[in-house]
Write an enzyme that holds these catalytic residues in place. Structure first.
Site, PDB file in Angstrom:
ATOM      1  N   SER A 299       0.837  -1.190   0.000  1.00  0.00           N
ATOM      2  CA  SER A 299       0.000   0.000   0.000  1.00  0.00           C
ATOM      3  C   SER A 299       0.880   1.249   0.000  1.00  0.00           C
ATOM      4  O   SER A 299       1.649   1.457  -0.934  1.00  0.00           O
ATOM      5  CB  SER A 299      -0.963  -0.032   1.184  1.00  0.00           C
ATOM      6  OG  SER A 299      -1.952   0.956   1.054  1.00  0.00           O
ATOM      7  N   ASP A 383      -9.243  -4.527  -5.398  1.00  0.00           N
ATOM      8  CA  ASP A 383      -8.764  -3.541  -4.427  1.00  0.00           C
ATOM      9  C   ASP A 383      -9.589  -2.262  -4.557  1.00  0.00           C
ATOM     10  O   ASP A 383      -9.603  -1.619  -5.600  1.00  0.00           O
ATOM     11  CB  ASP A 383      -7.286  -3.255  -4.671  1.00  0.00           C
ATOM     12  CG  ASP A 383      -6.599  -2.628  -3.472  1.00  0.00           C
ATOM     13  OD1 ASP A 383      -7.243  -1.804  -2.796  1.00  0.00           O
ATOM     14  OD2 ASP A 383      -5.431  -2.958  -3.220  1.00  0.00           O
ATOM     15  N   HIS A 412      -7.742  -5.055  -0.651  1.00  0.00           N
ATOM     16  CA  HIS A 412      -6.555  -4.436  -0.064  1.00  0.00           C
ATOM     17  C   HIS A 412      -6.035  -5.323   1.062  1.00  0.00           C
ATOM     18  O   HIS A 412      -5.944  -4.916   2.220  1.00  0.00           O
ATOM     19  CB  HIS A 412      -6.900  -3.041   0.443  1.00  0.00           C
ATOM     20  CG  HIS A 412      -5.731  -2.110   0.454  1.00  0.00           C
ATOM     21  ND1 HIS A 412      -5.003  -1.805  -0.676  1.00  0.00           N
ATOM     22  CD2 HIS A 412      -5.133  -1.420   1.460  1.00  0.00           C
ATOM     23  CE1 HIS A 412      -4.031  -0.979  -0.364  1.00  0.00           C
ATOM     24  NE2 HIS A 412      -4.094  -0.729   0.930  1.00  0.00           N
TER      25      HIS A 412
END
Length: 432
Positions: A299, A383, A412
């Protein structure tokens, strides 16, 4: 003893979540399974996409279940919405096609006994042809060369504090802090160094968004790799988790937009330079083998992995997972932009010339274009935090040797198998 054990569990949980920023979905009684009529979820522009929907309870299709669904380009207004009842518990939804490269998403919500259960699938439309929306400033390289030159003038001033309670038979663990891009600004982290004699490769672990304590990567250090897991906010990384929660609710709330109208004062300048400074510290260690240095994260950490590899020629390998801060201005071109979504419809105050220009100096796309080292890249189509359109804009911009591993249905978060692949790739490159 019990108090210390519970504290350790809380710390371990926070560190585990930091790897992928968002925890893996929890099992629920009702399962809404959405898929596509292509096994690889990938289509050509103009090709029709059909989504399959099945609702299960106890492993069996749930009959006469009411669902509502919406279909449209990811993060954009839906082009098709409907509420229907599935007599058999399953159906196929014909959604049409997209004429341009991108991602088409189907979100389904089932209503069962007063509760809602959600599922989704995302079809990739010519993802290999997605091009960045962000512009590449003509002085991008010189801007960062100057920033690194200024960083090099600042003394490292490294401080290491042994943490005996975290050391193992094979590894010494330290809480470290080093001086960042100006005197008084610090980078903190957890350093793990093998106790055995010899020289070792090094791995920098860069963090996901937010603030939290860190435990350090002891397991990798036990395999003969120096590891440094850093925070980005200039505060110690060994405090109680409640301290970081308070910070995120106050002075760090929305930190990703701080000074966005000034490229020299934007929050991420100190963050990006702090990653380079962390490497300055790693390569200064007498146990470092002088050659092998890698970086990884997910991320925000995925973004920082690419940024660090692009800025620092000492890095030999990068393993980013679902990188954030990618093609952030996509929203201004009518498509999804990357986290932190600073240019989406919820943030009209950021749609100014100054902020758009600043963002270009920090967008991962433009760093990806500068990468020269091998990269292992992994992500999923579902995601909703880091939209795949933005992540593909980055991947397609990498001209260095690269490997891509897709885990289509992941959002995610990561499967254990994905984490294992990333770890094995890194250890293979580091000779472990």
């Amino acid at each position: 003893m019990m108090k210390h054990f519970l504290s350790f569990l809380l710390l371990f949980a926070s560190v585990s979540i930091s790897v992928s920023t968002q925890a893996q979905p929890v099992e629920r009684l009702i399962k809404v399974i959405v898929g596509t009529d292509h096994d690889n979820w990938t289509y050509r522009s103009g090709e029709n996409v059909n989504f399959s929907v099945s609702v299960f309870r106890n492993g069996n299709l749930l009959k006469d279940v009411r669902i509502r669904y919406e279909i449209g380009p990811e993060k954009m207004p839906a082009t098709k919405k409907e509420t229907i009842t599935l007599k058999t518990g399953m159906t196929t939804l014909a959604s049409g096609s997209m004429s341009t490269p991108g991602f088409l998403r189907c979100i389904v919500v089932a209503e069962v006994e007063g509760k809602e259960y959600r599922g989704l699938a995302t079809a990739g439309i010519d993802p290999d042809k997605i091009q960045p929306a962000v512009e590449n400033p003509s002085d991008f390289v010189s801007f960062w060369d100057k920033a690194k030159a200024e960083l090099a003038k600042v003394p490292l001033d490294a401080k290491m504090t042994l943490m005996p309670e975290r050391c193992t038979e094979k590894v010494n663990v330290y809480h470290v802090n080093i001086q960042n891009f100006r005197v008084g600004s610090r980078v903190y982290g957890i350093l793990c160094v093998p106790k055995m004699e010899g020289k070792f490769p090094a791995l920098l672990r860069v963090p996901g968004a937010g603030a939290r304590p860190y435990a350090g990567d002891v397991r990798t250090a036990e395999r003969g790799v120096i590891t440094l897991e850093i925070g980005i906010h200039g505060v110690p990384v060994n405090m109680d988790v409640s301290v970081y929660n308070d910070m995120m609710a106050s002075n760090l709330s929305g930190y990703w937009a701080y000074n966005l109208d000034d490229r020299d004062r934007y929050y991420y300048k100190r963050v990006y330079l702090g990653c380079v400074r962390a490497n300055d510290f790693l390569v200064s260690l007498p146990q470092y083998d002088g050659s092998n240095l890698a970086v990884t994260g997910g991320s925000q950490g995925g973004a920082l992995s690419i940024v660090t590899a692009a800025l620092d020629p000492r890095v030999k390998w990068a393993a980013p997972t679902y990188p954030a801060l990618s093609d952030m201005v996509g929203y201004l071109k009518g498509r999804a932009g990357g986290w932190p979504h600073i240019f989406d419809s919820n943030n009209p105050q950021n749609n100014t010339e100054a902020k758009i220009k600043t963002a270009a100096y920090y967008d991962v796309v433009n760093f990806a274009k500068q990468m020269k080292v091998p990269c292992f890249y992994s992500m999923g189509f579902n995601d909703e935090t880091c939209p795949p359109t933005s992540m593909w804009a980055v991947y397609n911009s990498i001209t260095a040797p690269k490997e891509l591993k897709l885990f289509l249905e992941t959002g995610h978060w990561t499967f254990p198998e994905e984490n294992e692949l990333v770890s094995n790739w890194l250890m293979g490159k580091l000779g472990k």
